[in-house]
Design a protein around this motif. Structure first.
Motif, PDB file in Angstrom:
ATOM      1  N   PRO A  68      13.523  48.090  40.779  1.00 48.93           N
ATOM      2  CA  PRO A  68      14.564  47.610  39.589  1.00 48.93           C
ATOM      3  C   PRO A  68      15.729  49.088  40.948  1.00 48.93           C
ATOM      4  CG  PRO A  68      13.129  48.396  37.969  1.00 48.93           C
ATOM      5  CD  PRO A  68      13.020  47.563  39.678  1.00 48.93           C
ATOM      6  N   ASN A  80      21.387  48.506  37.250  1.00 48.74           N
ATOM      7  CA  ASN A  80      20.979  47.499  36.398  1.00 48.74           C
ATOM      8  C   ASN A  80      21.644  46.254  37.513  1.00 48.74           C
ATOM      9  OD1 ASN A  80      20.529  45.848  33.753  1.00 48.74           O
ATOM     10  ND2 ASN A  80      22.505  45.007  33.977  1.00 48.74           N
ATOM     11  N   TYR A  81      20.079  46.389  39.002  1.00 48.51           N
ATOM     12  CA  TYR A  81      20.693  45.351  40.184  1.00 48.51           C
ATOM     13  C   TYR A  81      18.901  45.065  40.224  1.00 48.51           C
ATOM     14  CZ  TYR A  81      25.091  44.323  41.072  1.00 48.51           C
ATOM     15  OH  TYR A  81      26.535  43.619  41.011  1.00 48.51           O
ATOM     16  N   LEU A  82      18.779  44.308  40.638  1.00 44.46           N
ATOM     17  CA  LEU A  82      17.092  44.946  41.238  1.00 44.46           C
ATOM     18  C   LEU A  82      17.734  44.852  43.403  1.00 44.46           C
ATOM     19  CD1 LEU A  82      15.259  41.343  39.888  1.00 44.46           C
ATOM     20  CD2 LEU A  82      15.006  44.209  39.464  1.00 44.46           C
ATOM     21  N   ALA A 110      15.701  38.750  38.335  1.00 46.51           N
ATOM     22  CA  ALA A 110      16.983  39.192  38.090  1.00 46.51           C
ATOM     23  C   ALA A 110      18.277  38.724  36.651  1.00 46.51           C
ATOM     24  CB  ALA A 110      18.635  39.399  39.123  1.00 46.51           C
ATOM     25  N   LYS A 115      20.025  41.510  34.677  1.00 43.64           N
ATOM     26  CA  LYS A 115      19.677  42.352  35.730  1.00 43.64           C
ATOM     27  C   LYS A 115      21.796  41.724  36.383  1.00 43.64           C
ATOM     28  CE  LYS A 115      16.477  45.176  35.799  1.00 43.64           C
ATOM     29  NZ  LYS A 115      16.606  46.196  36.063  1.00 43.64           N
ATOM     30  N   SER A 116      22.376  42.995  36.352  1.00 46.75           N
ATOM     31  CA  SER A 116      24.083  42.468  37.189  1.00 46.75           C
ATOM     32  C   SER A 116      23.419  41.851  38.515  1.00 46.75           C
ATOM     33  CB  SER A 116      24.688  43.406  36.802  1.00 46.75           C
ATOM     34  OG  SER A 116      25.063  44.063  35.569  1.00 46.75           O
ATOM     35  N   SER A 159      27.813  45.699  35.296  1.00 51.00           N
ATOM     36  CA  SER A 159      27.649  47.118  35.884  1.00 51.00           C
ATOM     37  C   SER A 159      28.425  46.947  37.393  1.00 51.00           C
ATOM     38  CB  SER A 159      26.121  46.913  36.542  1.00 51.00           C
ATOM     39  OG  SER A 159      25.847  47.355  35.482  1.00 51.00           O
TER      40      SER A 159
END
Length: 255
Positions: A68, A80-82, A110, A115-116, A159
């Motif tokens: 993350p 909220n990203y990998l 993701a 995730k975004s 995000s």
């Protein structure tokens, strides 16, 4: 080129890391660099790091490591990203589509974990991501500074897009002749640290070492690479492991 050989994706965790390792330095498990990386990644499992190794039979062909973005060990900030630390295919494994297979593992995770998107820091040279490959896989350049490019593949717009950190006000390099910022994220760093210390002794100059123990500290490294950088008299010499011969070559203009 598409691959025609049957492959397996191994997900490495606390329960099997002793068996499979973490891809790098597999033949040098007794070294300080290997031990440091082992302990580092075991701690990162608590921060939801993912390490996946692509194998063909018993051969490990490549791997991907991502986390993350809030815990990224690079000069980035986001939510909220990998974030991909490493994606590496070795030797004859290159050119068969294995990099895309591993990248898709991250993108699929993701989406699975809502995730975004996915982000990575790219640059030219060794020990860091190949920008053209990621651009060909739908990533976009969102910000550049010095020799680094922040690339992002968006999944949704929930995000803000990640950004590079503001580094100029975070650390003073000081008056030491050598300053090394290092972490245990890359097992090859330790060898170069010893080379720099040996070179400093031979030149009769000081060498200050700054150990980076958390992602927050790595994000404040004067180099956006985060986990490693070598400075001499306030100027950056390298942000990736190098040989002694290359180090002395780069010092020629200073000594």
């Amino acid at each position: 080129m598409e691959n025609n050989e049957k492959y397996t994706i191994l997900e490495v965790g606390k329960d099997n890391i002793d068996r499979y390792g973490f891809f790098c330095m597999r033949s040098k498990k007794g070294t300080t660099g290997y031990t440091n990386k082992y302990n580092w990644i075991v701690d990162r499992f608590n921060e939801n790091i993912r390490l996946k190794i692509l194998t063909i039979g018993e051969r490990q062909i490549g791997f991907i490591e991502y986390i993350p973005i809030e815990y990224a060990w690079r000069g980035v900030k986001g939510n909220n990203y990998l974030f991909i630390h490493c994606l590496w295919i070795v030797g004859q494994g290159k050119g068969h589509g294995y990099g895309k297979i591993l990248l898709d593992e991250c993108i699929n995770d993701a989406m699975k974990f809502n995730k975004s998107g996915v982000a990575i820091l790219a640059s030219e040279g060794s020990f860091i991501a190949d920008k053209p490959f990621f651009l060909s896989q739908g990533f976009s350049l969102v910000e550049s500074r010095e020799n680094f490019d922040l690339l992002v593949k968006k999944i949704d717009d929930s995000s803000l897009v990640p950004k590079l950190t503001d580094l100029n006000e975070t650390y003073s390099i000081g008056n030491e002749n050598f300053v090394i910022f290092k972490s245990d994220q890359c097992p090859y760093i330790e060898n170069t640290v010893q080379i720099v210390k040996e070179t400093a002794d031979e030149l009769g100059v000081n060498c200050e070492i700054v150990d980076l123990k958390t992602a927050e500290e790595a994000q404040k490294n004067p180099s956006l690479y985060g986990v490693f950088s070598i400075y001499f008299r306030g100027e950056i010499i390298s942000y990736h492991p190098i040989t002694k011969k290359e180090l002395l070559k780069r010092l020629n203009s200073y000594i």
